[in-house]
Design a protein around this motif. Structure first.
Motif, PDB file in Angstrom:
ATOM      1  N   HIS A  81       0.827  -1.206   0.000  1.00  0.00           N
ATOM      2  CA  HIS A  81       0.000   0.000   0.000  1.00  0.00           C
ATOM      3  C   HIS A  81       0.864   1.259   0.000  1.00  0.00           C
ATOM      4  O   HIS A  81       1.900   1.319   0.663  1.00  0.00           O
ATOM      5  N   GLY A  82       0.400   2.266  -0.725  1.00  0.00           N
ATOM      6  CA  GLY A  82       1.004   3.588  -0.680  1.00  0.00           C
ATOM      7  C   GLY A  82      -0.092   4.618  -0.547  1.00  0.00           C
ATOM      8  O   GLY A  82      -1.257   4.358  -0.846  1.00  0.00           O
ATOM      9  N   ALA A  83       0.275   5.796  -0.093  1.00  0.00           N
ATOM     10  CA  ALA A  83      -0.718   6.859   0.067  1.00  0.00           C
ATOM     11  C   ALA A  83      -0.006   8.193   0.036  1.00  0.00           C
ATOM     12  O   ALA A  83       1.212   8.275   0.237  1.00  0.00           O
ATOM     13  N   TYR A  84      -0.793   9.241  -0.218  1.00  0.00           N
ATOM     14  CA  TYR A  84      -0.251  10.599  -0.126  1.00  0.00           C
ATOM     15  C   TYR A  84      -1.023  11.349   0.941  1.00  0.00           C
ATOM     16  O   TYR A  84      -2.246  11.461   0.887  1.00  0.00           O
ATOM     17  N   ASP A  85      -0.295  11.840   1.918  1.00  0.00           N
ATOM     18  CA  ASP A  85      -0.885  12.578   3.036  1.00  0.00           C
ATOM     19  C   ASP A  85      -0.997  14.051   2.641  1.00  0.00           C
ATOM     20  O   ASP A  85      -0.008  14.774   2.629  1.00  0.00           O
ATOM     21  N   LYS A  86      -2.205  14.500   2.339  1.00  0.00           N
ATOM     22  CA  LYS A  86      -2.399  15.881   1.904  1.00  0.00           C
ATOM     23  C   LYS A  86      -2.076  16.875   3.014  1.00  0.00           C
ATOM     24  O   LYS A  86      -1.506  17.934   2.766  1.00  0.00           O
ATOM     25  N   ASN A 111       3.168  14.740   2.111  1.00  0.00           N
ATOM     26  CA  ASN A 111       4.238  13.758   2.087  1.00  0.00           C
ATOM     27  C   ASN A 111       3.684  12.414   1.651  1.00  0.00           C
ATOM     28  O   ASN A 111       2.614  12.006   2.080  1.00  0.00           O
ATOM     29  N   GLY A 112       4.420  11.740   0.781  1.00  0.00           N
ATOM     30  CA  GLY A 112       4.060  10.390   0.405  1.00  0.00           C
ATOM     31  C   GLY A 112       4.403   9.415   1.512  1.00  0.00           C
ATOM     32  O   GLY A 112       5.287   9.665   2.326  1.00  0.00           O
ATOM     33  N   LYS A 113       3.704   8.278   1.540  1.00  0.00           N
ATOM     34  CA  LYS A 113       3.962   7.272   2.558  1.00  0.00           C
ATOM     35  C   LYS A 113       3.851   5.881   1.957  1.00  0.00           C
ATOM     36  O   LYS A 113       3.066   5.655   1.031  1.00  0.00           O
ATOM     37  N   LEU A 114       4.636   4.943   2.503  1.00  0.00           N
ATOM     38  CA  LEU A 114       4.498   3.529   2.212  1.00  0.00           C
ATOM     39  C   LEU A 114       4.104   2.830   3.502  1.00  0.00           C
ATOM     40  O   LEU A 114       4.613   3.161   4.582  1.00  0.00           O
ATOM     41  N   LEU A 115       3.194   1.852   3.407  1.00  0.00           N
ATOM     42  CA  LEU A 115       2.752   1.134   4.592  1.00  0.00           C
ATOM     43  C   LEU A 115       3.618  -0.101   4.809  1.00  0.00           C
ATOM     44  O   LEU A 115       3.460  -1.110   4.124  1.00  0.00           O
ATOM     45  N   PHE A 116       4.532  -0.009   5.761  1.00  0.00           N
ATOM     46  CA  PHE A 116       5.246  -1.179   6.253  1.00  0.00           C
ATOM     47  C   PHE A 116       4.396  -1.787   7.374  1.00  0.00           C
ATOM     48  O   PHE A 116       3.236  -1.396   7.570  1.00  0.00           O
ATOM     49  N   ASN A 160       5.595  -0.448  -6.302  1.00  0.00           N
ATOM     50  CA  ASN A 160       4.351  -1.033  -6.782  1.00  0.00           C
ATOM     51  C   ASN A 160       3.272  -0.816  -5.730  1.00  0.00           C
ATOM     52  O   ASN A 160       2.861  -1.742  -5.034  1.00  0.00           O
ATOM     53  N   ALA A 161       2.869   0.454  -5.602  1.00  0.00           N
ATOM     54  CA  ALA A 161       1.888   0.852  -4.605  1.00  0.00           C
ATOM     55  C   ALA A 161       1.139   2.059  -5.135  1.00  0.00           C
ATOM     56  O   ALA A 161       1.703   2.898  -5.831  1.00  0.00           O
ATOM     57  N   CYS A 162      -0.131   2.136  -4.809  1.00  0.00           N
ATOM     58  CA  CYS A 162      -0.934   3.263  -5.279  1.00  0.00           C
ATOM     59  C   CYS A 162      -0.378   4.581  -4.741  1.00  0.00           C
ATOM     60  O   CYS A 162       0.061   4.663  -3.600  1.00  0.00           O
ATOM     61  N   GLU A 163      -0.402   5.597  -5.578  1.00  0.00           N
ATOM     62  CA  GLU A 163      -0.007   6.961  -5.230  1.00  0.00           C
ATOM     63  C   GLU A 163       1.475   7.085  -4.887  1.00  0.00           C
ATOM     64  O   GLU A 163       1.894   8.064  -4.275  1.00  0.00           O
TER      65      GLU A 163
END
Length: 342
Positions: A245-250, A254-259, A289-292
């Motif tokens: 999973h990936g996400a962008y924290d508005k 900042n972008g983030k990856l879920l470990f 290979n993660a969204c956003e």
């Protein structure tokens, strides 16, 4: 397979003197150095299927919403072909006026005469508010052609970095460190299937000693730190590949990856933290290979995960995505990609 050589068509987009207006400038092309002026209004559009055959056309539309402080693009399911063509042609015709188009075609002809292909390098670093647009959809209606779809004319996003890129010398096998992360409290992804398919896709390469996949024992940041420390001198990795999973924290921009944490629950790792963790490991390529994973702030081109790895971790090339893709697409991509570079 013969070596592929690319010449670059560098396309830089700058803010003009008036608000919401821009200039696209070509540099170092084989067809001169023209430019095109355009405004945000030229890009403001919404397309959907013209047949009305689907119940909810907006769910398959590419929508660009513009306000004074934010440009955002939203996607539903993958757009239909006419939607992609319509939006892509609008982008293309906004940038490629007559002189720009002539420069592009002359550059392609020059590259072909010299036994090379042409790579369109798009630099949006000074206009991060335009970064969320799907520039990869650039579509030439005269030729019925998506430039990014073909090996002869790839479209890549280019960010300038301070550190020089050193030549890559690899003693086979090409070593790929893979992080497969599926936190128990995050949405379900078919990460195990993707790992299995990745292994199958590169089996012949592994059997021939050309490539080696190493899966991180657990998807924790501590496990990553320990593995990188142990491999640093003796057997360094060349490629970092994240599946999850990936996400962008508005709010935090900042972008983030879920470990995962020690209990298997989600532990968001910021783009800046990831860049720091990978900085001294001499990776030459990262595959997120993660969204956003490629999404960034409208105010700063370097806040996304992919962009931070380029700028702060010193990784010369990063492959990532701004929007959701299907598991099937992700698996197909991995199969073709590693087969091409190993």
């Amino acid at each position: 397979m013969r070596e592929i050589i690319y010449q670059d068509f560098d396309l830089l987009i700058l803010r003009a003197s008036k608000e919401r207006e821009y200039t696209a400038v070509v540099r170092m092309s084989g067809g001169g150095d023209p430019q095109a002026d355009f405004s945000a209004d030229d890009l403001q559009t919404q397309y959907q299927t013209s047949t009305g055959a689907i119940e909810d056309p907006a769910s398959r539309a590419v929508k660009l919403e513009i306000d004074p402080e934010n440009y955002s693009v939203s996607f539903g399911p993958p757009p239909l072909m006419e939607t992609a063509k319509a939006f892509g042609s609008r982008l293309f015709e906004t940038i490629f006026n007559e002189k720009m188009y002539i420069a592009l075609r002359r550059s392609i002809d020059k590259a072909n005469r010299e036994g090379a292909y042409l790579r369109i390098r798009l630099d949006l670093s000074r206009v991060p508010e335009l970064g969320s647009l799907p520039w990869e959809y650039l579509y030439d209606t005269k030729l019925n052609y998506f430039y990014a779809q073909f090996i002869k004319s790839p479209v890549v996003r280019y960010l300038s970095v301070d550190d020089p890129i050193e030549p890559l010398i690899v003693d086979q096998p090409l070593r790929v460190l893979v992080v497969v992360s599926q936190p128990s409290d995050a949405g379900s992804l078919d990460v195990e299937k993707e790992w299995i398919n990745l292994k199958e896709a590169v089996k012949e390469l592994e059997d021939n000693g050309q490539l080696e996949l190493f899966r991180l024992e657990s998807a924790t940041i501590e496990s990553l730190q320990q593995t990188l420390m142990e491999s640093f001198q003796d057997r360094p990795f060349h490629v970092f590949h994240f599946i999850g999973h990936g996400a962008y924290d508005k709010r935090g921009d900042n972008g983030k990856l879920l470990f995962t944490d020690a209990l298997g629950k989600a532990r968001p790792i910021s783009a800046e933290r990831m860049a720091n963790e990978l900085r001294d490991s001499n990776f030459r390529l990262a595959v997120i290979n993660a969204c956003e994973g490629a999404r960034t702030s409208v105010a700063d081109s370097y806040t996304g995960t992919a962009q931070s790895l380029l700028k702060k971790a010193g990784i010369p090339a990063v492959l990532a995505m701004q929007f959701e893709i299907t598991d099937t697409s992700a698996i197909a991509f991995a199969r073709r990609f590693y087969g091409a570079i190993a």
